[in-house]
Design a protein around this motif. Structure first.
Motif, PDB file in Angstrom:
ATOM      1  N   UNK A  21      40.514  46.304  28.357  1.00  0.00           N
ATOM      2  CA  UNK A  21      39.176  45.921  28.813  1.00  0.00           C
ATOM      3  C   UNK A  21      38.232  45.776  27.636  1.00  0.00           C
ATOM      4  N   UNK A  22      38.249  46.746  26.716  1.00  0.00           N
ATOM      5  CA  UNK A  22      37.367  46.687  25.547  1.00  0.00           C
ATOM      6  C   UNK A  22      37.725  45.524  24.629  1.00  0.00           C
ATOM      7  N   UNK A  91      27.373  53.805  24.995  1.00  0.00           N
ATOM      8  CA  UNK A  91      26.763  52.795  25.861  1.00  0.00           C
ATOM      9  C   UNK A  91      27.578  52.618  27.136  1.00  0.00           C
ATOM     10  N   UNK A  92      28.895  52.582  26.998  1.00  0.00           N
ATOM     11  CA  UNK A  92      29.746  52.448  28.185  1.00  0.00           C
ATOM     12  C   UNK A  92      29.695  53.705  29.049  1.00  0.00           C
ATOM     13  N   UNK A 100      32.226  55.636  34.603  1.00  0.00           N
ATOM     14  CA  UNK A 100      32.164  56.024  36.013  1.00  0.00           C
ATOM     15  C   UNK A 100      32.912  55.019  36.879  1.00  0.00           C
ATOM     16  N   UNK A 101      32.769  53.729  36.555  1.00  0.00           N
ATOM     17  CA  UNK A 101      33.485  52.703  37.313  1.00  0.00           C
ATOM     18  C   UNK A 101      34.987  52.839  37.127  1.00  0.00           C
ATOM     19  N   UNK A 102      35.412  53.141  35.922  1.00  0.00           N
ATOM     20  CA  UNK A 102      36.843  53.319  35.659  1.00  0.00           C
ATOM     21  C   UNK A 102      37.396  54.511  36.430  1.00  0.00           C
ATOM     22  N   UNK A 118      41.736  54.997  21.123  1.00  0.00           N
ATOM     23  CA  UNK A 118      42.706  54.014  20.615  1.00  0.00           C
ATOM     24  C   UNK A 118      42.012  52.693  20.300  1.00  0.00           C
ATOM     25  N   UNK A 119      41.054  52.303  21.132  1.00  0.00           N
ATOM     26  CA  UNK A 119      40.333  51.073  20.849  1.00  0.00           C
ATOM     27  C   UNK A 119      39.517  51.202  19.559  1.00  0.00           C
TER      28      UNK A 119
END
Length: 261
Positions: A21-22, A91-92, A100-102, A118-119
């Protein structure tokens, strides 16, 4: 909090979804992001290398430009991972509520934290690899063994991202990051052998520098880029791995306490 610390993180392969996603988001801003993260270390390399290099001469049998290039690669990995694990991850976590969405999906806090680490490590690898390429084009790399720098940098990125993630999980605001930069990042940058050898420091400070992860990254990367021999490579790897593991454990515990009420 103690209960969360006693519980070891139990991540799954679902962390890869966070990483992916990132990556997709970053691809939209890839060019300005690369310019920002790559430009500053390159400026340090060229300005200090050509400027101070004329007055310093040789260090440890190599020109200052060669000496500095390996240090800048390490610092680029540290800053790249740190900025991503601090500002972008925070920020995420808060402003965008992406975490929270994840967590509404079949994913745990441990998965999200590991995916962010990891990202951030991936960003560090991208930034540092660009500096290695520039160093090679400038003739500052001894030979093809410098390719071995990349897995070391990848591990270093995970290390610094794990440490920074602890700060992100604790932080009440962006302003909190200034304490980390002032009290941790800047001293570590100056005392880890990036700009000058540790042998030039007082014995007590040089001994204290042995506890800094960046110093061990430099001790691995510099010989690989300059063709020297690595002293105690297993010790350096062990220190970097220890910081990575402990940082992930603590950051995951704090994030669980923060997000799971």
């Amino acid at each position: 909090m103690i209960e969360h610390l006693r519980q070891a993180p139990i991540p799954s392969l679902r962390f890869a979804a966070v990483w992916l996603r990132n990556l997709k988001v970053w691809r939209k801003l890839m060019l300005p992001s690369m310019l920002g993260n790559f430009g500053e270390p390159l400026l340090y390399l060229l300005a200090l290398g050509f400027g101070l290099g004329q007055f310093i001469g040789e260090i440890d049998g190599m020109t200052y430009m060669v000496f500095l290039a390996s240090g800048i690669v390490c610092s680029a990995a540290m800053t790249g991972a740190t900025f991503e694990a601090l500002y972008s991850a925070y920020t995420r976590l808060t402003m965008q509520q992406t975490w929270a969405a994840m967590l509404a999906a079949p994913m745990t806090v441990d998965d999200v934290v590991l995916g962010e680490i990891v990202w951030a490590g991936t960003k560090a690898l991208i930034n540092a690899s660009a500096i290695v390429l520039v160093a090679a084009l400038l003739g500052l790399v001894a030979g093809p063994e410098a390719i071995l720098v990349l897995p070391v940098i990848a591990l270093a990125g995970l290390c610094f991202a794990s440490i920074a993630m602890v700060v992100t999980a604790l932080s009440p605001s962006y302003d909190f990051f200034l304490y980390y930069f002032t009290l941790v990042m800047t001293p570590m940058l100056l005392l880890s052998g990036v700009f000058f050898p540790l042998s030039g420091l007082p014995d007590a400070i040089a001994l204290g520098a042995q506890f800094l992860p960046l110093a061990h990254v430099v001790m691995l990367v510099r010989p690989l880029m300059t063709g020297g021999s690595i002293d105690a490579p297993l010790l350096h790897l062990a220190v970097i791995l220890a910081y990575t593991f402990v940082g992930y454990w603590i950051s995951a515990a704090i994030a669980r306490r923060r997000l799971i009420r």
